[in-house]
Design a protein around this motif. Structure first.
Motif, PDB file in Angstrom:
ATOM      1  N   PRO A 294      13.929   2.494   5.293  1.00 46.61           N
ATOM      2  CA  PRO A 294      14.422   3.100   4.164  1.00 46.61           C
ATOM      3  C   PRO A 294      15.040   4.474   4.643  1.00 46.61           C
ATOM      4  CG  PRO A 294      12.250   2.230   3.756  1.00 46.61           C
ATOM      5  CD  PRO A 294      12.784   1.928   5.129  1.00 46.61           C
ATOM      6  N   GLY A 295      14.949   5.113   5.497  1.00 43.71           N
ATOM      7  CA  GLY A 295      15.302   6.412   5.857  1.00 43.71           C
ATOM      8  C   GLY A 295      16.602   6.539   6.458  1.00 43.71           C
ATOM      9  N   PHE A 296      17.363   5.059   6.603  1.00 44.55           N
ATOM     10  CA  PHE A 296      18.793   4.810   7.068  1.00 44.55           C
ATOM     11  C   PHE A 296      19.647   5.083   5.775  1.00 44.55           C
ATOM     12  CE2 PHE A 296      17.267   2.218  10.912  1.00 44.55           C
ATOM     13  CZ  PHE A 296      16.600   3.225  11.523  1.00 44.55           C
ATOM     14  N   ALA A 297      19.073   4.697   4.530  1.00 49.19           N
ATOM     15  CA  ALA A 297      19.925   4.282   3.652  1.00 49.19           C
ATOM     16  C   ALA A 297      20.692   5.763   3.110  1.00 49.19           C
ATOM     17  CB  ALA A 297      19.016   3.745   2.299  1.00 49.19           C
ATOM     18  N   GLY A 298      21.857   5.581   2.419  1.00 52.16           N
ATOM     19  CA  GLY A 298      22.587   6.590   2.019  1.00 52.16           C
ATOM     20  C   GLY A 298      23.703   7.180   2.468  1.00 52.16           C
ATOM     21  N   ILE A 299      24.106   8.378   2.210  1.00 53.53           N
ATOM     22  CA  ILE A 299      25.364   8.903   2.771  1.00 53.53           C
ATOM     23  C   ILE A 299      24.915  10.150   4.166  1.00 53.53           C
ATOM     24  CG2 ILE A 299      27.237  10.694   2.231  1.00 53.53           C
ATOM     25  CD1 ILE A 299      27.066   9.669  -0.753  1.00 53.53           C
ATOM     26  N   PHE A 300      25.890  10.018   4.825  1.00 54.26           N
ATOM     27  CA  PHE A 300      25.886  10.811   6.208  1.00 54.26           C
ATOM     28  C   PHE A 300      27.172  11.382   6.552  1.00 54.26           C
ATOM     29  CE2 PHE A 300      22.184   7.961   6.339  1.00 54.26           C
ATOM     30  CZ  PHE A 300      21.151   8.449   6.982  1.00 54.26           C
TER      31      PHE A 300
END
Length: 301
Positions: free
Chosen positions: A210-216
């Motif tokens: 889950p911590g991989f998800a989203g914007i970087f």
């Protein structure tokens, strides 16, 4: 049974080319695809490509990147940067395939005065930035296991980019006028590709977290202006015999373009480092590698 590959879209672009070239060294089987086999203007090709490749992960490097042309081709830019990625993300979700999508610093207006973090409000200035921001929103809304990597000022030894343009201009002109009041971070396609492949390898080894998800944010280290970048490029090229013109700093207002650019689009990459233990090389180190590669390629018959 062979391992399922990663599918790389946008094979003919700078980043797609670098991803395909560097995937074997990263230990990742890869299949790179571009138009006409994968075309956001032909949505049926998206599902067909996924079915044919049966990938373990998708890296979307396909995009409309012609910033100025987007101003008069908004529908096409939005098809490539919003609608196509939305379809791709929906299909990835239905097939349980993680997606890594590449976005841009041009989702910001450049008025913060400090590097942007992933949680800063976006405020695109032109059609290109608006279309990429809409693509980010559509991918997140699709509910796929998705990572969005914003990057900036991509350059490489292949394709159309600022470094190649400056070297070509230096061979023709005694002086170059280059904008000095826009700041950002030149990012080598091969360094960005290495970071993406490292993330992909981790996902495939550990499974989706889950911590991989989203914007970087993913750019090289350091920052400069277009004038500073040109100065570095042409100083390096001069060492290999390329003519060295005068490089005259000018203001954005002195070089009008159809699309407005952010004045300061530096990106804070702390989150990338904390989550994936990744930091791209400094842009000057990247430039020192890429400029000789451009010159060597130009000399190849």
């Amino acid at each position: 049974m062979p391992p399922r590959p990663i599918l790389i879209t946008g094979a003919s672009g700078q980043l797609g080319h670098a991803l395909a070239a560097r995937a074997p060294a990263a230990g990742l089987p890869a299949r790179a695809i571009g138009r006409p086999g994968f075309d956001f203007d032909a949505p049926e090709t998206i599902a067909r490509a996924l079915a044919a490749a049966d990938p373990a992960l998708v890296v979307n490097a396909a995009a409309w990147t012609a910033v100025d042309a987007a101003e008069t081709s908004a529908d096409a830019a939005f098809r490539a940067n919003r609608d196509g990625p939305a379809t791709l993300a929906t299909l990835c979700r239905s097939r349980g395939i993680p997606l890594i999508h590449v976005s841009t610093d041009y989702v910001f207006d450049g008025t913060k005065g400090a590097p942007y973090t992933e949680t800063d409000p976006i405020a695109p200035l032109g059609v290109y930035g608006h279309s990429k921001a809409a693509g980010e929103e559509a991918i997140l809304a699709a509910g796929a296991d998705a990572i969005i990597l914003r990057t900036a000022w991509v350059f490489s030894a292949t394709g159309k980019n600022f470094a190649r343009t400056m070297i070509a201009a230096a061979r023709r002109l005694p002086a170059l006028r280059v904008v000095a009041d826009q700041r950002g971070t030149p990012t080598a396609a091969e360094d960005l590709a290495d970071a993406i492949l490292a993330i992909a390898a981790r996902i495939l080894a550990e499974g989706w977290q889950p911590g991989f998800a989203g914007i970087f944010h993913a750019t090289s280290a350091g920052d400069t202006s277009w004038h500073g970048f040109a100065t570095e490029i042409l100083a390096l090229a001069a060492r290999h015999g390329t003519p060295h013109p005068d490089i005259i700093p000018i203001a954005t207002a002195d070089w009008p373009t159809p699309a407005r650019r952010p004045a300061d689009s530096r990106l804070d990459t702390t989150k990338l480092s904390q989550t994936f233990a990744l930091a791209l090389p400094h842009w000057k180190d990247a430039t020192a590698r890429i400029v000789p590669a451009i010159l060597a390629q130009d000399e190849t018959p």
